[in-house]
Write a protein that holds these residues in place. Sequence first.
Motif, short mmCIF file in Angstrom:
data_model
loop_
_atom_site.label_atom_id
_atom_site.label_comp_id
_atom_site.label_asym_id
_atom_site.label_seq_id
_atom_site.Cartn_x
_atom_site.Cartn_y
_atom_site.Cartn_z
N SER A 173 37.98 43.37 33.05
CA SER A 173 37.24 43.79 31.85
C SER A 173 38.10 43.77 30.62
CB SER A 173 36.49 44.88 32.09
OG SER A 173 37.32 45.89 32.27
N VAL A 174 37.47 43.66 29.40
CA VAL A 174 38.09 43.48 28.55
C VAL A 174 37.35 44.07 27.04
CG1 VAL A 174 37.69 41.25 27.71
CG2 VAL A 174 39.67 42.55 26.66
N ASP A 201 24.73 39.12 31.07
CA ASP A 201 25.21 39.47 32.56
C ASP A 201 26.50 39.87 32.48
OD1 ASP A 201 25.73 36.41 33.86
OD2 ASP A 201 25.89 36.78 31.90
N ARG A 202 27.17 39.50 31.60
CA ARG A 202 28.67 40.16 31.51
C ARG A 202 29.05 40.34 30.00
NH1 ARG A 202 32.14 36.42 31.69
NH2 ARG A 202 30.83 34.68 30.99
N PHE A 203 28.41 40.08 28.97
CA PHE A 203 28.83 40.71 27.73
C PHE A 203 28.00 41.78 27.29
CE2 PHE A 203 31.53 37.07 25.68
CZ PHE A 203 31.59 36.50 26.65
N SER A 204 28.47 42.91 26.57
CA SER A 204 27.76 43.91 25.78
C SER A 204 28.16 44.29 24.87
CB SER A 204 27.39 44.96 26.97
OG SER A 204 28.83 45.63 26.95
N ALA A 205 27.53 44.91 23.61
CA ALA A 205 27.96 45.41 22.30
C ALA A 205 27.19 46.26 21.96
CB ALA A 205 27.99 43.93 21.58
N LYS A 264 32.23 44.01 24.77
CA LYS A 264 32.97 44.17 25.86
C LYS A 264 32.69 42.96 26.99
CE LYS A 264 32.95 49.34 26.02
NZ LYS A 264 32.38 50.46 26.77
N ILE A 265 33.34 42.62 27.75
CA ILE A 265 33.19 41.37 28.72
C ILE A 265 33.77 41.85 30.31
CG2 ILE A 265 33.84 39.18 29.36
CD1 ILE A 265 34.88 38.64 26.56
N GLN A 266 32.62 41.82 30.99
CA GLN A 266 32.82 42.47 32.08
C GLN A 266 32.03 41.76 33.16
OE1 GLN A 266 32.33 46.67 32.68
NE2 GLN A 266 33.35 46.79 34.68
N PRO A 267 32.47 40.89 34.20
CA PRO A 267 33.99 40.44 34.70
C PRO A 267 33.99 39.40 33.63
CG PRO A 267 32.36 39.83 36.07
CD PRO A 267 31.58 40.55 35.28
N ALA A 268 35.46 39.16 33.16
CA ALA A 268 35.56 37.91 32.35
C ALA A 268 35.85 36.69 33.30
CB ALA A 268 36.81 38.16 31.68
N LEU A 310 41.67 35.74 22.76
CA LEU A 310 41.44 36.22 24.37
C LEU A 310 41.87 34.98 25.13
CD1 LEU A 310 40.61 38.20 26.75
CD2 LEU A 310 38.31 37.11 26.39
N THR A 311 42.74 35.18 26.22
CA THR A 311 43.07 34.23 27.22
C THR A 311 42.76 34.74 28.63
OG1 THR A 311 45.01 33.34 25.94
CG2 THR A 311 45.15 32.71 28.25
N VAL A 312 41.84 33.99 29.45
CA VAL A 312 41.72 34.48 30.58
C VAL A 312 42.23 33.71 31.65
CG1 VAL A 312 39.86 34.95 32.26
CG2 VAL A 312 39.52 35.43 29.69
N THR A 313 43.15 33.91 32.46
CA THR A 313 43.76 33.30 33.28
C THR A 313 43.44 33.54 34.96
OG1 THR A 313 45.28 34.89 33.86
CG2 THR A 313 45.93 33.47 32.05
#
Lengths: 114, 112
Positions: free
Chosen positions: A18-19, A63-67, A78-82, A111-114
């Motif tokens: 999450s971020v 389903d994954r983003f909230s503000a 917020k992003i959870q899960p990325a 943002l970099t998601v690996t």
Amino acid sequence: EAGVAQSPRYKIIEKRQSVAFWCNPISGHATLYWYQQILGQGPKLLIQFQNNGVVDDSQLPKDRFSAERLKGVDSTLKIQPAKLEDSAVYLCASSSRGPASPLHFGNGTRLTVT
Amino acid sequence: QKEVEQNSGPLSVPEGAIASLNCTYSDRGSQSFFWYRQYSGKSPELIMFIYSNGDKEDGRFTAQLNKASQYVSLLIRDSQPSDSATYLCAVNRGSGFQKLVFGTGTRLLVSP
């Protein structure tokens, strides 16, 4: 006049983590926007607040983003899960009232998601 | 059909020439139109906006709007290498409040 403040500037996370991003708009600006800009594309609106109410979140993957924008001032996204495809620059912008009021952008969070 | 369409470019012009950037939009109810410049790795910055048919000039920049043809353009006179950037067209689809939709941008390269 202080500009739109965003933090952090850069974030690297692994998928499924999450971020959260933070934004403080220009003082007095009632409208706050979160845009997602993928490399080579134009900014895409994720969510728009008027004071502390949401006026458009039609493109927000709920389903994954909230503000939220508490007290009508600063905001967090917020992003959870990325996911890998969330890798992008997240831009916060603000504007005053009126149909011709320009948007003022912050420096963005890469943002970099690996 | 995309709401806001721009040629991605790159558009290459020599220094001192006129650069012409074009944008078309699909929603006839759109009220105002914006041009933003975005340097690589930076955030978009406003160049100018227009909401009436015709031309609007600001220094070396001229915005042109034709609502009947759903067409907006940006002319940059006496182009400079420092003008090399991506130019984003944004259309406001909202009425009581702003709802900006951006195009994908046109990359402009001005060669010395």
